[in-house]
Design a protein around this motif. Structure first.
Motif, PDB file in Angstrom:
ATOM      1  N   PRO A  43       0.961  -1.087   0.053  1.00 58.11           N
ATOM      2  CA  PRO A  43      -0.085  -0.039  -0.107  1.00 58.11           C
ATOM      3  C   PRO A  43       0.912   1.375   0.059  1.00 58.11           C
ATOM      4  O   PRO A  43       2.059   1.077   0.448  1.00 58.11           O
ATOM      5  CB  PRO A  43      -0.846  -0.105   1.230  1.00 58.11           C
ATOM      6  CG  PRO A  43      -0.062  -1.240   2.120  1.00 58.11           C
ATOM      7  CD  PRO A  43       0.884  -1.806   1.064  1.00 58.11           C
ATOM      8  N   PRO A  44       0.316   2.130  -0.377  1.00 58.21           N
ATOM      9  CA  PRO A  44       0.867   3.498  -0.302  1.00 58.21           C
ATOM     10  C   PRO A  44       1.730   3.859   1.081  1.00 58.21           C
ATOM     11  O   PRO A  44       0.832   3.455   2.030  1.00 58.21           O
ATOM     12  CB  PRO A  44      -0.025   4.606  -0.899  1.00 58.21           C
ATOM     13  CG  PRO A  44      -1.317   3.930  -1.188  1.00 58.21           C
ATOM     14  CD  PRO A  44      -1.001   2.522  -0.810  1.00 58.21           C
ATOM     15  N   ALA A  45       2.993   4.751   0.998  1.00 59.46           N
ATOM     16  CA  ALA A  45       3.437   4.750   2.416  1.00 59.46           C
ATOM     17  C   ALA A  45       2.665   5.679   3.398  1.00 59.46           C
ATOM     18  O   ALA A  45       2.712   5.663   4.345  1.00 59.46           O
ATOM     19  CB  ALA A  45       4.669   5.499   2.241  1.00 59.46           C
ATOM     20  N   THR A  46       1.681   6.559   2.846  1.00 63.09           N
ATOM     21  CA  THR A  46       0.796   7.449   3.507  1.00 63.09           C
ATOM     22  C   THR A  46      -0.448   7.528   2.789  1.00 63.09           C
ATOM     23  O   THR A  46      -0.567   7.626   1.614  1.00 63.09           O
ATOM     24  CB  THR A  46       1.296   8.884   3.799  1.00 63.09           C
ATOM     25  OG1 THR A  46       0.547   9.624   4.420  1.00 63.09           O
ATOM     26  CG2 THR A  46       2.035   9.473   2.500  1.00 63.09           C
ATOM     27  N   ALA A  47      -1.535   7.420   3.578  1.00 58.41           N
ATOM     28  CA  ALA A  47      -2.907   7.613   2.808  1.00 58.41           C
ATOM     29  C   ALA A  47      -3.385   8.900   2.676  1.00 58.41           C
ATOM     30  O   ALA A  47      -3.902   9.117   1.989  1.00 58.41           O
ATOM     31  CB  ALA A  47      -3.826   6.934   4.045  1.00 58.41           C
ATOM     32  N   LEU A  48      -2.743   9.929   3.334  1.00 58.42           N
ATOM     33  CA  LEU A  48      -3.011  11.301   2.922  1.00 58.42           C
ATOM     34  C   LEU A  48      -1.996  12.090   2.417  1.00 58.42           C
ATOM     35  O   LEU A  48      -0.907  11.849   3.084  1.00 58.42           O
ATOM     36  CB  LEU A  48      -3.734  11.960   4.186  1.00 58.42           C
ATOM     37  CG  LEU A  48      -4.933  11.387   5.084  1.00 58.42           C
ATOM     38  CD1 LEU A  48      -5.280  11.893   6.247  1.00 58.42           C
ATOM     39  CD2 LEU A  48      -6.074  11.412   4.077  1.00 58.42           C
ATOM     40  N   PRO A  49      -2.185  12.936   1.288  1.00 58.57           N
ATOM     41  CA  PRO A  49      -1.096  13.467   0.795  1.00 58.57           C
ATOM     42  C   PRO A  49      -0.382  14.402   1.899  1.00 58.57           C
ATOM     43  O   PRO A  49       1.062  14.721   1.734  1.00 58.57           O
ATOM     44  CB  PRO A  49      -1.519  14.097  -0.381  1.00 58.57           C
ATOM     45  CG  PRO A  49      -3.090  14.393  -0.188  1.00 58.57           C
ATOM     46  CD  PRO A  49      -3.463  13.095   0.701  1.00 58.57           C
ATOM     47  N   TYR A  50      -0.782  15.003   2.714  1.00 53.85           N
ATOM     48  CA  TYR A  50      -0.542  16.261   3.678  1.00 53.85           C
ATOM     49  C   TYR A  50      -0.199  15.331   5.262  1.00 53.85           C
ATOM     50  O   TYR A  50      -0.394  16.313   6.121  1.00 53.85           O
ATOM     51  CB  TYR A  50      -1.150  17.395   3.692  1.00 53.85           C
ATOM     52  CG  TYR A  50      -1.087  17.927   2.417  1.00 53.85           C
ATOM     53  CD1 TYR A  50      -2.118  17.810   1.336  1.00 53.85           C
ATOM     54  CD2 TYR A  50       0.046  18.424   1.769  1.00 53.85           C
ATOM     55  CE1 TYR A  50      -1.830  18.470   0.062  1.00 53.85           C
ATOM     56  CE2 TYR A  50       0.296  18.911   0.416  1.00 53.85           C
ATOM     57  CZ  TYR A  50      -0.649  18.765  -0.462  1.00 53.85           C
ATOM     58  OH  TYR A  50      -0.699  19.189  -1.652  1.00 53.85           O
ATOM     59  N   GLN A  51      -0.475  14.088   5.267  1.00 52.82           N
ATOM     60  CA  GLN A  51      -0.398  13.862   6.819  1.00 52.82           C
ATOM     61  C   GLN A  51       0.971  14.083   7.305  1.00 52.82           C
ATOM     62  O   GLN A  51       1.895  13.954   6.930  1.00 52.82           O
ATOM     63  CB  GLN A  51      -0.493  12.034   6.783  1.00 52.82           C
ATOM     64  CG  GLN A  51      -0.595  11.518   7.832  1.00 52.82           C
ATOM     65  CD  GLN A  51      -0.772   9.841   7.716  1.00 52.82           C
ATOM     66  OE1 GLN A  51      -0.283   9.179   6.838  1.00 52.82           O
ATOM     67  NE2 GLN A  51      -1.805   9.453   8.833  1.00 52.82           N
ATOM     68  N   GLY A  52       0.726  14.706   8.592  1.00 53.12           N
ATOM     69  CA  GLY A  52       1.920  15.016   9.420  1.00 53.12           C
ATOM     70  C   GLY A  52       2.165  16.373   9.247  1.00 53.12           C
ATOM     71  O   GLY A  52       2.927  16.992   9.795  1.00 53.12           O
ATOM     72  N   LEU A  53       1.878  16.911   8.142  1.00 53.44           N
ATOM     73  CA  LEU A  53       2.350  18.354   7.623  1.00 53.44           C
ATOM     74  C   LEU A  53       1.374  19.270   8.064  1.00 53.44           C
ATOM     75  O   LEU A  53       0.229  19.154   8.056  1.00 53.44           O
ATOM     76  CB  LEU A  53       2.439  18.604   6.136  1.00 53.44           C
ATOM     77  CG  LEU A  53       3.609  17.573   5.389  1.00 53.44           C
ATOM     78  CD1 LEU A  53       3.415  17.904   3.860  1.00 53.44           C
ATOM     79  CD2 LEU A  53       4.908  17.578   6.120  1.00 53.44           C
ATOM     80  N   ILE A  54       1.776  20.562   8.637  1.00 53.35           N
ATOM     81  CA  ILE A  54       0.858  21.648   9.042  1.00 53.35           C
ATOM     82  C   ILE A  54       0.329  22.391   7.691  1.00 53.35           C
ATOM     83  O   ILE A  54       0.866  22.557   6.709  1.00 53.35           O
ATOM     84  CB  ILE A  54       1.727  22.663   9.750  1.00 53.35           C
ATOM     85  CG1 ILE A  54       2.459  22.131  11.123  1.00 53.35           C
ATOM     86  CG2 ILE A  54       0.797  23.814  10.118  1.00 53.35           C
ATOM     87  CD1 ILE A  54       3.321  23.070  11.908  1.00 53.35           C
ATOM     88  N   THR A  55      -0.950  22.442   7.657  1.00 51.15           N
ATOM     89  CA  THR A  55      -1.794  23.110   6.562  1.00 51.15           C
ATOM     90  C   THR A  55      -1.591  24.485   6.415  1.00 51.15           C
ATOM     91  O   THR A  55      -1.426  25.069   7.807  1.00 51.15           O
ATOM     92  CB  THR A  55      -3.313  22.592   6.468  1.00 51.15           C
ATOM     93  OG1 THR A  55      -3.841  23.449   7.548  1.00 51.15           O
ATOM     94  CG2 THR A  55      -3.459  21.196   6.924  1.00 51.15           C
ATOM     95  N   THR A  56      -1.537  24.947   5.274  1.00 53.00           N
ATOM     96  CA  THR A  56      -1.193  26.431   5.189  1.00 53.00           C
ATOM     97  C   THR A  56      -2.609  26.925   5.600  1.00 53.00           C
ATOM     98  O   THR A  56      -2.335  28.348   6.052  1.00 53.00           O
ATOM     99  CB  THR A  56      -1.038  26.837   3.522  1.00 53.00           C
ATOM    100  OG1 THR A  56      -2.117  26.195   2.771  1.00 53.00           O
ATOM    101  CG2 THR A  56       0.292  26.402   3.082  1.00 53.00           C
TER     102      THR A  56
END
Length: 142
Positions: A43-56
């Motif tokens: 499976p992909p390494a992360t399910a969400l493209p911005y998982q763990g990142l602070i959103t703008t």
């Protein structure tokens, strides 16, 4: 047995009537379920493209900054212009008032945003309300 091409447990033979569907990757997705990658495919390494990142959008707001050792400071607004881009608009209070308008772009996969045209000038966000960049630190006011 983990080999691609073998039927998945609980999945019907292709063409059989059942509550679900064979997906474009060859994986069986039960009705109302989420398609899984075929057997043998990670499976992909992360399910969400911005998982763990602070959103703008979470960074967006009014900020104050202080630059040491000069004790210059700035008041400015950060505006989210995309999921990986911000624009800073404000004024630096030094011996001379200096208005500024600077676009910044996320350093891929990090919570750092570099000033466009200056890849070494990176704001490194510790949270959505605190950021440091060299001798300057900023705090979100609202």
């Amino acid at each position: 047995d983990g080999f691609v091409g073998h039927a998945e447990a609980g999945a019907p033979e292709r063409g059989a009537a059942a509550a679900g569907a064979w997906g474009p990757t060859g994986a069986w997705a039960p009705a109302g379920g989420v398609a899984q990658p075929p057997l043998g495919v990670a499976p992909p390494a992360t399910a969400l493209p911005y998982q763990g990142l602070i959103t703008t959008k979470d960074i967006e707001g009014c900020w104050i900054c202080c630059c040491f050792p000069f004790c210059w400071w700035a008041l400015f607004k950060k505006v989210a212009t995309g999921p990986d881009t911000l624009n800073h608009v404000g004024c630096l209070f030094s011996p001379v008032l200096c208005p500024f308008d600077e676009p910044r772009t996320r350093v891929a996969g990090t919570n750092g945003f570099s000033k466009d045209g200056e890849p070494g000038n990176i704001d490194k966000y510790e949270s959505d309300h605190c950021v440091c960049n060299g001798p300057s630190c900023s705090m979100k006011l609202c």
